[in-house]
Write a protein that holds these residues in place. Structure first.
Motif, short mmCIF file in Angstrom:
data_model
loop_
_atom_site.label_atom_id
_atom_site.label_comp_id
_atom_site.label_asym_id
_atom_site.label_seq_id
_atom_site.Cartn_x
_atom_site.Cartn_y
_atom_site.Cartn_z
N TRP A 189 -71.10 10.07 -94.77
CA TRP A 189 -69.36 10.02 -95.77
C TRP A 189 -69.76 12.51 -95.36
O TRP A 189 -71.04 12.67 -95.10
CB TRP A 189 -70.18 10.31 -97.39
CG TRP A 189 -70.10 8.80 -97.66
CD1 TRP A 189 -68.77 8.75 -98.46
CD2 TRP A 189 -71.36 8.00 -98.58
NE1 TRP A 189 -69.33 7.77 -98.67
CE2 TRP A 189 -70.40 7.24 -99.05
CE3 TRP A 189 -72.45 7.80 -98.30
CZ2 TRP A 189 -71.40 6.06 -99.13
CZ3 TRP A 189 -73.32 6.92 -98.88
CH2 TRP A 189 -72.46 6.19 -98.67
N VAL A 190 -68.50 12.22 -94.93
CA VAL A 190 -68.13 13.74 -94.39
C VAL A 190 -66.95 14.19 -95.48
O VAL A 190 -65.79 13.97 -95.54
CB VAL A 190 -68.29 14.03 -93.53
CG1 VAL A 190 -67.25 15.30 -92.86
CG2 VAL A 190 -68.87 12.94 -92.32
N GLY A 217 -65.22 12.87 -105.81
CA GLY A 217 -66.60 12.79 -105.11
C GLY A 217 -67.49 11.55 -105.44
O GLY A 217 -68.05 11.37 -104.22
N LEU A 218 -67.07 10.52 -105.97
CA LEU A 218 -68.11 9.56 -105.60
C LEU A 218 -67.59 8.86 -104.41
O LEU A 218 -67.92 8.56 -102.83
CB LEU A 218 -67.28 8.47 -106.55
CG LEU A 218 -68.54 7.13 -106.06
CD1 LEU A 218 -69.95 7.11 -106.08
CD2 LEU A 218 -67.71 5.88 -107.94
N LEU A 219 -66.34 8.81 -104.07
CA LEU A 219 -65.88 8.67 -102.43
C LEU A 219 -65.68 9.86 -101.12
O LEU A 219 -66.72 8.82 -100.70
CB LEU A 219 -64.10 8.46 -102.82
CG LEU A 219 -63.36 7.74 -103.32
CD1 LEU A 219 -62.32 7.93 -103.76
CD2 LEU A 219 -63.81 6.05 -103.18
N THR A 222 -68.66 11.38 -100.90
CA THR A 222 -70.52 11.53 -101.61
C THR A 222 -71.22 10.27 -101.31
O THR A 222 -72.66 10.81 -101.23
CB THR A 222 -70.57 12.62 -102.58
OG1 THR A 222 -70.39 12.11 -103.34
CG2 THR A 222 -70.11 14.04 -102.37
N GLY A 223 -70.58 9.51 -102.09
CA GLY A 223 -71.19 8.11 -102.34
C GLY A 223 -71.88 8.55 -103.50
O GLY A 223 -73.02 7.42 -104.00
N THR A 224 -71.81 9.43 -104.37
CA THR A 224 -73.38 9.81 -105.27
C THR A 224 -71.96 9.34 -106.71
O THR A 224 -71.26 10.60 -106.81
CB THR A 224 -73.47 10.90 -105.65
OG1 THR A 224 -74.22 11.18 -104.33
CG2 THR A 224 -74.62 11.12 -106.92
N PRO A 225 -72.35 8.62 -107.88
CA PRO A 225 -71.93 8.53 -108.47
C PRO A 225 -71.98 9.91 -109.98
O PRO A 225 -72.92 9.76 -109.65
CB PRO A 225 -72.85 6.67 -109.73
CG PRO A 225 -73.45 6.34 -108.70
CD PRO A 225 -73.22 7.18 -107.76
#
Length: 161
Positions: free
Chosen positions: A62-63, A127-129, A131-134
């Motif tokens: 993710w960037v 943020g989820l999309l 960074t991949g962090t819920p």
């Protein structure tokens, strides 16, 4: 009834480390935002623009980009900036510096209470999309990253001394 316990979302975290350098030295390193790439676990690039800067961040595949505005610049005491993405308020990141004998007690902090109303839902989805962090795991991830950041800051200061 069964099922995992529900835990409240954590909206702010902080981590601290004592370094053997005076507050002014630590502040100078932190206030040079281009150096964030040396110690941050996510920042891979910084484009300074006066009191604002653009951060280029990466986590695994993710960037994402953030726009930051310096909101506290108190030499030797505190440096903080507010983060937005796509014009949406996200969080405040900062560093408080306290003299500790011959060195400095450095506290990195993150406050995620800038997200409000419908903007909160949009910002959390982005943020989820990106960074991949819920959202529920963001505080724990940031706390772990802060520990690494502070260790790298200390190592960078030692290397420059």
């Amino acid at each position: 009834m069964g099922g995992p316990p529900v835990t409240a979302r954590v909206w702010s975290v902080q981590e601290s480390l004592e370094v053997p350098f005076p507050p002014q030295t630590v502040y100078a390193a932190l206030a040079d935002v281009r150096r964030m790439t040396e110690w941050s676990t996510e920042v891979i690039g910084v484009w300074p623009r006066g009191e604002r800067f653009v951060g280029i961040n990466r986590k695994a595949c993710w960037v994402w980009f953030t726009t930051c505005r310096i909101v506290v610049a108190d030499p030797g005491r505190e440096f903080a900036f507010d983060v937005t993405t796509f014009g949406l308020p996200v969080a405040r990141w900062g560093y408080r510096l306290t003299p500790a004998g011959e060195g400095t007690h450095v506290t990195e902090y993150w406050v995620d209470q800038r997200r409000r109303g419908w903007r909160r839902r949009v910002a959390e989805t982005l943020g989820l999309l990106f960074t991949g962090t819920p959202p529920a795991r963001r505080a724990a991830r940031n706390r772990a990253a802060m520990r690494v950041t502070l260790q790298r800051l200390a190592a960078g200061l030692r290397a420059a001394a």
